[in-house]
Scaffold this motif. Structure first.
Motif, PDB file in Angstrom:
ATOM      1  N   UNK A   1       0.849  -1.194   0.000  1.00  0.00           N
ATOM      2  CA  UNK A   1       0.000   0.000   0.000  1.00  0.00           C
ATOM      3  C   UNK A   1       0.884   1.242   0.000  1.00  0.00           C
ATOM      4  N   UNK A   2       0.568   2.166  -0.882  1.00  0.00           N
ATOM      5  CA  UNK A   2       1.253   3.457  -0.955  1.00  0.00           C
ATOM      6  C   UNK A   2       0.234   4.560  -0.751  1.00  0.00           C
TER       7      UNK A   2
ATOM      8  N   UNK B   1      -5.778  12.950  -1.887  1.00  0.00           N
ATOM      9  CA  UNK B   1      -4.967  11.952  -1.196  1.00  0.00           C
ATOM     10  C   UNK B   1      -5.597  10.587  -1.418  1.00  0.00           C
ATOM     11  N   UNK B   2      -4.788   9.623  -1.843  1.00  0.00           N
ATOM     12  CA  UNK B   2      -5.283   8.277  -2.173  1.00  0.00           C
ATOM     13  C   UNK B   2      -4.369   7.231  -1.540  1.00  0.00           C
ATOM     14  N   UNK B   3      -4.917   6.038  -1.364  1.00  0.00           N
ATOM     15  CA  UNK B   3      -4.130   4.866  -1.036  1.00  0.00           C
ATOM     16  C   UNK B   3      -4.252   3.933  -2.229  1.00  0.00           C
ATOM     17  N   UNK B   4      -3.166   3.277  -2.591  1.00  0.00           N
ATOM     18  CA  UNK B   4      -3.227   2.392  -3.737  1.00  0.00           C
ATOM     19  C   UNK B   4      -2.143   1.335  -3.700  1.00  0.00           C
ATOM     20  N   UNK B   5      -2.345   0.337  -4.531  1.00  0.00           N
ATOM     21  CA  UNK B   5      -1.382  -0.739  -4.683  1.00  0.00           C
ATOM     22  C   UNK B   5      -0.706  -0.568  -6.036  1.00  0.00           C
ATOM     23  N   UNK B   6       0.632  -0.480  -6.067  1.00  0.00           N
ATOM     24  CA  UNK B   6       1.314  -0.297  -7.350  1.00  0.00           C
ATOM     25  C   UNK B   6       1.004  -1.433  -8.314  1.00  0.00           C
ATOM     26  N   UNK B   7       0.875  -1.083  -9.604  1.00  0.00           N
ATOM     27  CA  UNK B   7       0.564  -2.085 -10.622  1.00  0.00           C
ATOM     28  C   UNK B   7       1.800  -2.632 -11.309  1.00  0.00           C
TER      29      UNK B   7
ATOM     30  N   UNK C   1       3.478   2.925 -16.368  1.00  0.00           N
ATOM     31  CA  UNK C   1       2.595   4.081 -16.472  1.00  0.00           C
ATOM     32  C   UNK C   1       2.312   4.752 -15.143  1.00  0.00           C
ATOM     33  N   UNK C   2       3.022   4.372 -14.057  1.00  0.00           N
ATOM     34  CA  UNK C   2       2.852   5.008 -12.751  1.00  0.00           C
ATOM     35  C   UNK C   2       1.403   4.930 -12.275  1.00  0.00           C
ATOM     36  N   UNK C   3       0.803   3.748 -12.422  1.00  0.00           N
ATOM     37  CA  UNK C   3      -0.601   3.560 -12.069  1.00  0.00           C
ATOM     38  C   UNK C   3      -0.732   2.724 -10.790  1.00  0.00           C
ATOM     39  N   UNK C   4      -1.810   3.007 -10.059  1.00  0.00           N
ATOM     40  CA  UNK C   4      -2.083   2.315  -8.809  1.00  0.00           C
ATOM     41  C   UNK C   4      -3.537   1.862  -8.796  1.00  0.00           C
ATOM     42  N   UNK C   5      -3.761   0.661  -8.254  1.00  0.00           N
ATOM     43  CA  UNK C   5      -5.132   0.214  -8.031  1.00  0.00           C
ATOM     44  C   UNK C   5      -5.613   0.875  -6.751  1.00  0.00           C
ATOM     45  N   UNK C   6      -6.794   1.464  -6.752  1.00  0.00           N
ATOM     46  CA  UNK C   6      -7.287   2.084  -5.515  1.00  0.00           C
ATOM     47  C   UNK C   6      -7.415   1.053  -4.396  1.00  0.00           C
ATOM     48  N   UNK C   7      -7.125   1.485  -3.181  1.00  0.00           N
ATOM     49  CA  UNK C   7      -7.198   0.631  -1.996  1.00  0.00           C
ATOM     50  C   UNK C   7      -8.001   1.382  -0.944  1.00  0.00           C
ATOM     51  N   UNK C   8      -8.781   0.634  -0.158  1.00  0.00           N
ATOM     52  CA  UNK C   8      -9.480   1.237   0.986  1.00  0.00           C
ATOM     53  C   UNK C   8      -8.460   1.918   1.898  1.00  0.00           C
ATOM     54  N   UNK C   9      -8.888   2.916   2.626  1.00  0.00           N
ATOM     55  CA  UNK C   9      -8.013   3.522   3.615  1.00  0.00           C
ATOM     56  C   UNK C   9      -7.642   2.435   4.626  1.00  0.00           C
ATOM     57  N   UNK C  10      -6.365   2.074   4.733  1.00  0.00           N
ATOM     58  CA  UNK C  10      -5.985   0.961   5.615  1.00  0.00           C
ATOM     59  C   UNK C  10      -6.209   1.256   7.089  1.00  0.00           C
TER      60      UNK C  10
ATOM     61  N   UNK D   1      -8.487  -5.082   9.876  1.00  0.00           N
ATOM     62  CA  UNK D   1      -7.258  -4.302   9.755  1.00  0.00           C
ATOM     63  C   UNK D   1      -6.493  -4.687   8.495  1.00  0.00           C
ATOM     64  N   UNK D   2      -7.213  -5.097   7.491  1.00  0.00           N
ATOM     65  CA  UNK D   2      -6.600  -5.499   6.222  1.00  0.00           C
ATOM     66  C   UNK D   2      -7.301  -4.740   5.111  1.00  0.00           C
ATOM     67  N   UNK D   3      -6.596  -3.837   4.469  1.00  0.00           N
ATOM     68  CA  UNK D   3      -7.192  -3.062   3.385  1.00  0.00           C
ATOM     69  C   UNK D   3      -7.368  -3.947   2.158  1.00  0.00           C
ATOM     70  N   UNK D   4      -8.421  -3.688   1.411  1.00  0.00           N
ATOM     71  CA  UNK D   4      -8.691  -4.455   0.212  1.00  0.00           C
ATOM     72  C   UNK D   4      -8.621  -3.557  -1.015  1.00  0.00           C
ATOM     73  N   UNK D   5      -8.161  -4.161  -2.105  1.00  0.00           N
ATOM     74  CA  UNK D   5      -8.099  -3.451  -3.374  1.00  0.00           C
ATOM     75  C   UNK D   5      -9.521  -3.160  -3.833  1.00  0.00           C
TER      76      UNK D   5
END
Length: 140
Positions: free
Chosen positions: A32-33, A42-48, A52-61, A69-73
């Motif tokens: 998570x970044x 401001x976003x949380x995401x998982x690097x792809x 292309x510097x893209x991230x999959x959105x992630x729930x606020x951890x 206590x586990x964020x999901x994509x």
């Protein structure tokens, strides 16, 4: 654009599509970044791992809804990152462990302590990756 992606990236995209087709719960995030998107949100995401510097959105951890206590994509289209941020927002203080490696103590010529030294740092010491480091005049 798909032809430019590596086999690994194509596999991840296919895996995400399969997960979406056969699961009702989104997959847990592995890395998570925290970052700003192109609109300054401001976003949380998982690097792809694409060029292309893209991230999959992630729930606020820090606000997981299932209590695990586990964020999901969030299986939405990837988001472009404008600026990487330091990972944990709104922390009250930073607690550090000093001389926790024997080699480090020897390197700086200090005696190896029986217990590691704890010290704190102020929030003004947090630094976003790639931001310039400003050294105050009094510290030069």
């Amino acid at each position: 654009a798909m032809a430019a992606l590596s086999l690994w990236s194509k596999t991840k995209i296919a895996h995400r599509a399969l997960w979406r087709a056969f699961n009702t719960q989104n997959p847990p995030a592995a890395r998570i970044c925290r970052f700003l998107d192109l609109n300054g949100n401001e976003m949380f995401g998982q690097p792809m791992d694409t060029p292309y510097n893209e991230y999959l959105p992630v729930e606020n951890p820090f606000e997981c809804k299932d209590g695990s206590n586990r964020a999901h994509v969030i299986l939405d289209p990837p988001i472009k990152m404008a600026k990487m941020l330091y990972p944990v927002p709104n922390i009250p203080t930073i607690i550090c462990v000093g001389l926790n490696y024997k080699d480090h103590a020897e390197e700086v010529g200090m005696e190896i302590p029986r217990y590691p030294t704890l010290f704190s740092k102020g929030l003004n010491t947090l630094q976003n990756p790639y931001d310039p480091i400003i050294i105050p005049e009094c510290a030069k």
